[in-house]
Design an enzyme around this catalytic site. Structure first.
Site, PDB file in Angstrom:
ATOM      1  N   PRO A 101      29.433  32.912  39.929  1.00  0.00           N
ATOM      2  CA  PRO A 101      29.254  31.512  39.527  1.00  0.00           C
ATOM      3  C   PRO A 101      29.212  31.287  38.016  1.00  0.00           C
ATOM      4  O   PRO A 101      29.248  30.146  37.576  1.00  0.00           O
ATOM      5  CB  PRO A 101      27.912  31.141  40.147  1.00  0.00           C
ATOM      6  CG  PRO A 101      27.163  32.431  40.235  1.00  0.00           C
ATOM      7  CD  PRO A 101      28.189  33.505  40.431  1.00  0.00           C
ATOM      8  N   CYS A 144      20.895  37.936  39.918  1.00  0.00           N
ATOM      9  CA  CYS A 144      20.436  36.652  40.455  1.00  0.00           C
ATOM     10  C   CYS A 144      21.457  36.035  41.400  1.00  0.00           C
ATOM     11  O   CYS A 144      21.148  35.721  42.546  1.00  0.00           O
ATOM     12  CB  CYS A 144      20.117  35.682  39.326  1.00  0.00           C
ATOM     13  SG  CYS A 144      18.663  36.160  38.398  1.00  0.00           S
ATOM     14  N   HIS A 145      22.672  35.840  40.932  1.00  0.00           N
ATOM     15  CA  HIS A 145      23.667  35.187  41.783  1.00  0.00           C
ATOM     16  C   HIS A 145      24.987  35.933  41.827  1.00  0.00           C
ATOM     17  O   HIS A 145      26.013  35.376  42.170  1.00  0.00           O
ATOM     18  CB  HIS A 145      23.899  33.740  41.334  1.00  0.00           C
ATOM     19  CG  HIS A 145      22.629  32.934  41.316  1.00  0.00           C
ATOM     20  ND1 HIS A 145      21.872  32.790  40.182  1.00  0.00           N
ATOM     21  CD2 HIS A 145      21.970  32.278  42.298  1.00  0.00           C
ATOM     22  CE1 HIS A 145      20.804  32.079  40.456  1.00  0.00           C
ATOM     23  NE2 HIS A 145      20.825  31.751  41.737  1.00  0.00           N
ATOM     24  N   GLY A 146      24.951  37.208  41.409  1.00  0.00           N
ATOM     25  CA  GLY A 146      26.107  38.065  41.615  1.00  0.00           C
ATOM     26  C   GLY A 146      27.256  37.904  40.651  1.00  0.00           C
ATOM     27  O   GLY A 146      28.380  38.320  40.947  1.00  0.00           O
ATOM     28  N   HIS A 148      25.351  31.785  33.641  1.00  0.00           N
ATOM     29  CA  HIS A 148      25.110  30.920  34.799  1.00  0.00           C
ATOM     30  C   HIS A 148      23.755  30.237  34.651  1.00  0.00           C
ATOM     31  O   HIS A 148      23.679  29.087  34.245  1.00  0.00           O
ATOM     32  CB  HIS A 148      25.210  31.748  36.084  1.00  0.00           C
ATOM     33  CG  HIS A 148      24.951  30.955  37.328  1.00  0.00           C
ATOM     34  ND1 HIS A 148      24.241  31.454  38.389  1.00  0.00           N
ATOM     35  CD2 HIS A 148      25.296  29.702  37.668  1.00  0.00           C
ATOM     36  CE1 HIS A 148      24.158  30.541  39.337  1.00  0.00           C
ATOM     37  NE2 HIS A 148      24.804  29.458  38.922  1.00  0.00           N
TER      38      HIS A 148
END
Lengths: 189, 262, 423
Positions: free
Chosen positions: A168, A153-155, A129
Site C-alpha cells: 500500500p 504493518c501492512h506488507g 504508507h
C-alpha cells in the site's frame, strides 16, 4: 473608537474639524503602538522553534567502515531512523537493471545514491504508507521479495534502493540530505 | 495649592523608597569587618554599551583548558558555544575532538569514552561528586559555568580570588591543606594558587602577567555565565529608545486629548 | 423568555454578535464611556499597570513552562538551558524573574494610593478586601515561583517558609510533612509547587476580574475622596484615561526594560545560581526584597508561634482596615494629622525592609521591634482613635469646584459640614 469619540468631543465643543497636529500625532502614536506590539510577538513565536541544542544535534556523522556488504545499520537523525545500507555488487547490479517503468514510484537507481558511491543507500527508515519502521537491516530480518525492506504493518516491500515495489505504500522511502565527507564517512543533515 | 502639590513629590519619594529598598538585597553588602575590599577592575563588558573582548575570552578559554579544567567542570557549556567567541567551526571541531568525553555505553554495556563533537558538553574532570571530593582532600571544586553570577561581587570577586593568594599573616593558624587568600571569606581556601606569572604561553604574544591571566580568565567566565549579555544590552538600548519615543508621543496625544476636557 | 439584546452598533458583524452576546456593549460601557472622576492623578495608573504586568507574567510564564523541568535533578539545568539554547529564552526568563519585582512594586504603590486617599472606605470595603486577597495570592505565587529554579535560595526559601507552619500547635509537624509530601523539601515538593505556581495566576485573573467588577459598581475613588456629583465631575474612560494610562505604561516599561536588559540579576541573590544543596545552608538567607518587611516582622518576635502570628497578622489586619479607620473623610488631603502619620507607616515599612535584609543583631533587632510595634499601633490604635479626634479640613463642594488654587479662596459654605456623603 478613539477617532469617533474624539470627533464627538470636537463636535460638542463646536470647533471646526481641521486636520490638526493631533491627528498626525495620534497616527504616529498608534503606528508606534502597533509596531511595538508586533515586535513583541516575534520572540514568543521564535521561542517555540527548535532551540540551539536541538539544532546542534541536527546532523550526524556515520562511519561506514564497520558495515559489511549486504548489511545495514540504523542511525538516529532528528529523532527518526535512517537506514545506511551497504549493498553487495549483485544487489547494485540487480537494482540498476530494474526497468524504471515497472516501478510504482519510478526512479532510476542513480537517483537513489550519490555518484561514485553506488553500494551505499541512505534512506529515512519510515514507511511512506503509515509511518511504521520497515524490517530488513538486520541479517535475520525478513527483507521481502525484492531484497530490500519489508514493512510488517501492512506488507509494503522495498528494494535495495528503497523504492517501493509492492503493497500500500504510495512512494519510495524518503532520502535525507546527506553527503560523503570521505569514502568512509557520511554526514547526514 | 500646597495640598494638591503634595502627592506629586510624594510619588517621587515613594518610588525612590521602593527602589531604595532593593539596595540591600541587590548590591553587595559591606563585606564583613576586617576583610579586604574587592579590587575594582575595568571590564570590557561593563556598562550598558560594554561588549566582551573576544580575544580575552579566547585566551581565558586557553587558561581554562590548560589549568582550571583539571579540577572544575563547566556543565552548562558545549563546545559549539565557542563559535560565539570567534572560533571557526573547524577550530571548534578540533577542540572538541581533542578531549575524551563519555559516549554512553558500548555493546557490552560498559561506559565508553571517545573524542567529543561540537555538541558535547565541556569535559568534566571527575565522573561524580564523590570522585571530585576524593581527589581534592574532601573539597568539591565548584562548577564554573555560572560562577560569576553566583558570587557576590561577580567578576571583581573572582578576579580577587585568582590574584589574592599571599602568605598567611603572622599568627594565622592554617588548617592542613588550606591556602591563604585575602579575598576569600574566612581566608582559608582549599584551592591551591591556580595561576602565576608566566604560567600561560599566549599564542598572540600577550604578556603573561598574573593580572593579565586573571583578567582573561574572568572575562571568559563572565561570558560563560551570561553568553547572551551583548545581544541583551543591544536589544535593551533599542527598546529603551523606542519606549522613550513612545513616551513622548503618548504624552503629546494625552495633552491634546485632555485639552478638550471640560 | 429572554429576548435578543438591542444592539446600537452599526457594523453588521459587530451588531450580529452584540445582539446575541452583548460583549461589545459591555466593553463599551465599562471601558469606553464609563464615567470616571476627572481629577485622577498618576497614582491611578497603577491598577492598569498591575493588570498589564499580570498579563506579561502569564505570557512569559506559560512559555517558560514549555521548557522548564520540574524535577530536582533537572530544574536548575533546564533554567540555564532556557537562557542559553532556547530562542529568546533569556528574554522570557529575565522578564518573568524581574516581572515579579515589578508586579510587587506596582501593587505596593497601588495599595499605598488606596491608603492615602482612603479608597478602602464605604462603599468600597469589599473592593479593598478582594484586593487583599489578590495580594495574598500574589505572595503565594511569587514564593512558589522562586522555588522553581532550584538554586540554593530557592531550596532554603522553600524549607524556611514551609517550616513556618510547624509553629502551629499540635498539628504543625503533620502539616509541614503534608506540605512537603515527604520528610524534607524534595522532588514531590517541587512538583506540587510547580503545579500550584501554574494554577494560582489564573485564580488571580479571576479574582482581579471580581476586583474590577466591584470597582465598576462603586465607581473609582479620586484624590479628593468625594463622590462625583454629576456629569460635570466625570469624563469617559476612553480616551481620557486610556491615553493617560498609556503614558504611565510607557514610563513603567522603560523602568522594566532597564532592569531586564541592563541589570537582570540586580534584584536577585547570587546564591540562587548555586544549585540547591540540601546539606548546606548559605551563610545568609534573605527573601526577595518584596518580602523583607514581613520577614523582619517574623524575626522581631523571639517566640516562634508569636512571630508567625504577627507576620500573618500584618496582612490580615488589612482585611478589617475599613472598620478600623473611623474618620468620615477619605482623602489624606483633608486630614491634616493623618497626612503626617501615614508617612510614619511608610517609613516603618521601609525600615522593616532594611531590617529584613540584615542579620538580626544589635541595632537591627531594636529597629525591627520598634517598627513592628508601630505597624500594629498604626492600624489598631492610631487609626481608630485619630478618626475620632482629628478635625478634618473643609471638603470642596464637588470635583469640578475644588478649593481654589492658592489655598486662600472662599470655601462654599455648603461644603464645610459634609465630610463624606452617605447616600
Amino acid at each position: 473608537m478613539a477617532e469617533v469619540a474624539a470627533a464627538q468631543t470636537v463636535a460638542q465643543h463646536g470647533q471646526p474639524p481641521i486636520v490638526s497636529k493631533r491627528d498626525f500625532l495620534k497616527l504616529l502614536t498608534g503606528s508606534g503602538a502597533i509596531i511595538g506590539t508586533g515586535a513583541l510577538v516575534w520572540p514568543f513565536i521564535d521561542y517555540m522553534n527548535p532551540s540551539k541544542d536541538v539544532l546542534a544535534l541536527s546532523s550526524v556523522e556515520v562511519d561506514l567502515t564497520p558495515i559489511p556488504a549486504g548489511q545495514g545499520i540504523t542511525v538516529s537523525w532528528r529523532g527518526k531512523p535512517v537506514f545506511v545500507r551497504h549493498r553487495t555488487p549483485e544487489e547494485v547490479k540487480k537494482s540498476q537493471d530494474t526497468r524504471v517503468s515497472d516501478l510504482l514510484d519510478p526512479a532510476p537507481d542513480s537517483a537513489r545514491v550519490k555518484p561514485g558511491h553506488a553500494p551505499w543507500v541512505v534512506v529515512i527508515g519510515i514507511c511512506t504508507h503509515l509511518g511504521c519502521i520497515p524490517l530488513g537491516n538486520k541479517p535475520t530480518d525478513p527483507r521481502g521479495d525484492y531484497g530490500g525492506w519489508f514493512c510488517p504493518c501492512h506488507g509494503s516491500q522495498y528494494d535495495t534502493a528503497g523504492r517501493v515495489r509492492r503493497g500500500p505504500a504510495p512512494a519510495n522511502l524518503e532520502l535525507p540530505t546527506y553527503a560523503f565527507e570521505s569514502d568512509t564517512k557520511v554526514k547526514i543533515g | 495649592m500646597v495640598r494638591v502639590a503634595a502627592p506629586r513629590s510624594l510619588a517621587a519619594v515613594l518610588l525612590a523608597a521602593c527602589f531604595g529598598l532593593a539596595i540591600p538585597s541587590g548590591a553587595p553588602p559591606a563585606r564583613a569587618q576586617g576583610e579586604e575590599a574587592l579590587p575594582q577592575e575595568h571590564w570590557s563588558f561593563s556598562g550598558p554599551f560594554g561588549a566582551f573582548d573576544m580575544a580575552a575570552v579566547q585566551r581565558g578559554f586557553q587558561i581554562y583548558s590548560e589549568v582550571c579544567s583539571n579540577c572544575h567542570s563547566m556543565k552548562q557549556l558545549q563546545y559549539r558555544n565557542l563559535t560565539a567567541v570567534g572560533f571557526t567551526s573547524d577550530q571548534v571541531k578540533a577542540i572538541a575532538a581533542s578531549v575524551q568525553v563519555p559516549l554512553g555505553v558500548n555493546d557490552q554495556g560498559e561506559p565508553i569514552l571517545g573524542p567529543g563533537t561540537p555538541a558535547s558538553t565541556f569535559r568534566s574532570p571527575f565522573p561524580n561528586e564523590q570522585a571530585a571530593r576524593a581527589a581534592n582532600n574532601g573539597a568539591l571544586p565548584p562548577d564554573l559555568s555560572v560562577i560569576v553570577k553566583a558570587r557576590e561581587g561577580g567578576p571583581n570577586y573572582v578576579y580577587g580570588i585568582l590574584t589574592g593568594y599571599t602568605d598567611p599573616p603572622a599568627g594565622v593558624q592554617m588548617q592542613p591543606g588550606m591556602n591563604y587568600n585575602k579575598y576569600f571569606p574566612g581566608h582559608q581556601i582549599a584551592m591551591p594558587k591556580p595561576l602565576s606569572e608566566g604560567q600561560i604561553t599566549y599564542a598572540d604574544g600577550t604578556p603573561n602577567t598574573l593580572e593579565q591571566e586573571a583578567h582573561d580568565m574572568v572575562t571568559f567566565l563572565t561570558w560563560a555565565g551570561s553568553p547572551e549579555m551583548v545581544v541583551r544590552k543591544q536589544t535593551g538600548i533599542r527598546i529603551v529608545l523606542f519606549l522613550l519615543l513612545m513616551t513622548g508621543l503618548t504624552y503629546g496625544v494625552k495633552r491634546k486629548v485632555w485639552a478638550q476636557a471640560h | 423568555m429572554a429576548g435578543l439584546y438591542k444592539s446600537e452598533y452599526k457594523n453588521p458583524v459587530v451588531n450580529w454578535i452584540d445582539t446575541r452576546l452583548p460583549i461589545f456593549t459591555m466593553m463599551g460601557r465599562e471601558y469606553g464611556t464609563f464615567p470616571t472622576p476627572k481629577n485622577f492623578n498618576y497614582f491611578w495608573n497603577f491598577g492598569a499597570l498591575a493588570m498589564i504586568t499580570l498579563a506579561i507574567m502569564l505570557a512569559t510564564g506559560i512559555f517558560l513552562a514549555m521548557n522548564y523541568q520540574p524535577n530536582t535533578q533537572m530544574a536548575f539545568d533546564s533554567v540555564e538551558r532556557i537562557m542559553r539554547d532556547v530562542n529568546y529564552g533569556w528574554l522570557m526568563r529575565y522578564v518573568h524573574m524581574n516581572g515579579a519585582s515589578m508586579f510587587f512594586a506596582v501593587v505596593y504603590i497601588h495599595i499605598f494610593r488606596g491608603l492615602y486617599y482612603g479608597s478602602y472606605k464605604y462603599p468600597r470595603e469589599l473592593l479593598w478586601m478582594i484586593g487583599v486577597v489578590l495580594l495574598l495570592l500574589m505572595m503565594a505565587t511569587a514564593f512558589m515561583g522562586y522555588v522553581l529554579p532550584w538554586g540554593q535560595m530557592s531550596y532554603w526559601a522553600a524549607t524556611v517558609i514551609t517550616n513556618l507552619f510547624s509553629a502551629l500547635p499540635w498539628v504543625g509537624h503533620a502539616v509541614v510533612t503534608w506540605l512537603w509530601g515527604g520528610f524534607s523539601v524534595e522532588n514531590p515538593t517541587l512538583n506540587r509547587f510547580y503545579s500550584l505556581h501554574y494554577l494560582l495566576p489564573f485564580l488571580i485573573v479571576g479574582v482581579a476580574f471580581l476586583h474590577v467588577w466591584a470597582l465598576h459598581i462603586t465607581g473609582s475613588n479620586n484624590p479628593l475622596g468625594i463622590e462625583p456629583k454629576g456629569p460635570q465631575d466625570t469624563l469617559p474612560f476612553h480616551p481620557y484615561y486610556t491615553i493617560k494610562d498609556s503614558v504611565g505604561l510607557c514610563v513603567y516599561l522603560i523602568v522594566f526594560a532597564i532592569l531586564v536588559f541592563f541589570a537582570p540579576n540586580y534584584l536577585g541573590h547570587p546564591d540562587n545560581y548555586i544549585p540547591a544543596n540540601p546539606l548546606a545552608t548559605p551563610a545568609e538567607i534573605v527573601p526577595e526584597w518584596y518580602f523583607l518587611p514581613y520577614y523582619a516582622i517574623l524575626r522581631s518576635v523571639p517566640n516562634k508561634l508569636g512571630g508567625v502570628t504577627l507576620m500573618f497578622g500584618s496582612l490580615l489586619v488589612l482585611f478589617v482596615l475599613p472598620w478600623l479607620d473611623t474618620s468620615p473623610v477619605r482623602s489624606c488631603r483633608f486630614r491634616p494629622i493623618y497626612r503626617q502619620v501615614i508617612w510614619l507607616l511608610v517609613v516603618a515599612v521601609i525600615v522593616l525592609g532594611f531590617v529584613g535584609s540584615h542579620r538580626p543583631e544589635g541595632i537591627w533587632v531594636v529597629l525591627g521591634r520598634v517598627c513592628t510595634a508601630y505597624y500594629f499601633l498604626h492600624f489598631l490604635v492610631i487609626l481608630p482613635v485619630l478618626g475620632k479626634l482629628e478635625k478634618p479640613l473643609p471638603l470642596p463642594e464637588s470635583i469640578s469646584r475644588p478649593v481654589l488654587p492658592g489655598g486662600g479662596g472662599p470655601i462654599p459654605s455648603a461644603a464645610t459640614a459634609k465630610p463624606m456623603e452617605k447616600p
